[in-house]
Design a protein around this motif. Sequence first.
Motif, PDB file in Angstrom:
ATOM      1  N   LEU A  91      35.468  46.789  50.242  1.00  0.00           N
ATOM      2  CA  LEU A  91      35.399  45.555  49.441  1.00  0.00           C
ATOM      3  C   LEU A  91      36.560  45.129  48.522  1.00  0.00           C
ATOM      4  O   LEU A  91      37.113  44.050  48.260  1.00  0.00           O
ATOM      5  N   THR A 171      28.753  50.082  42.424  1.00  0.00           N
ATOM      6  CA  THR A 171      29.744  49.188  43.185  1.00  0.00           C
ATOM      7  C   THR A 171      30.220  48.006  42.146  1.00  0.00           C
ATOM      8  O   THR A 171      31.447  47.759  42.323  1.00  0.00           O
ATOM      9  N   THR A 175      34.224  48.237  41.556  1.00  0.00           N
ATOM     10  CA  THR A 175      35.051  47.571  42.608  1.00  0.00           C
ATOM     11  C   THR A 175      36.516  46.897  42.163  1.00  0.00           C
ATOM     12  O   THR A 175      37.551  46.918  42.648  1.00  0.00           O
TER      13      THR A 175
END
Length: 298
Positions: A91, A171, A175
Amino acid sequence: MQTGRSTRGLRVKNAAIGWSFVTLAAVMICLFYFYPMIQAFIMSLQSGMGTNLAFVGLDNYARLLKDPVFLTTLKNTVIYLIIQVPIMIILALFISVLLNDKALKFKGFFRTAIFLPCVTSLVAYSVTFKYLFGQDGIVNIMLMKLALISEPVQWLTDPFWAKITIIAAITWRWTGYNMIFYLSALQNVDQSIYEAAKIDGASPIQTFFKITVPMLKPIILFTSITSTIGTLQLFDEVMNITAGGPGNATMTISQYIYNLSFKYTPDFGYAATVSYAIVILIVIFSIIQFKVAGDKNA
């Protein structure tokens, strides 16, 4: 002859100045890094209540293999690792490529917005996620209004969904942190390489996998290792969102160390042993990642 002596004297003087800077740093590193590590290892060979410790050799390490709580926390931590880290890396890489597009407007805003979560307080954002994913939280309310679910999802009390909540939380936070590394590396890539690939008829997907990914390989390896280390040491999110529950379904190794030291009857020796289990795991996973990346120095 006089010139030779003055040269040697100058070298000695420069060496003395250099060592005066290095010595203090070396002493501080030994005092605050290596000494605690050695003391922790010595403590891992001891056992007892509180500070009343007795030498037991490798008994604590043998105990690890028979400890059901440790094995559960090990399984939970590895699940977080093998699911969350690849998702986060992919991602972050995808977002960095999008934000590196010269045609994109408001790039500064998007970069700041995506990076902002990693500078927020760990406790504050964890508590926020706890309320968002509560039974009456906004996530369930929105899903029910969209008719995607007929009844609230037990995000925090169901073992499966509780793990999903933890993975979503870490996350969301990290990220953007990894994205910054990729974005910095991409901005240093010579654009003529992409222009040449475009002239040769390469599609965006081919350019990504044949040029971007190989050129970012060292950065991908670095972020993979640092993310692995961070996930193996995961504590704040689990402690503040689910408290390790339901049961021990989301408890991590770091939280188990905390419980052994401060929640249960204090057993600092065994807690130190569990801590060294994390060290061993970090070494193993780092070597694996170096080997997979094809690093000859691994």
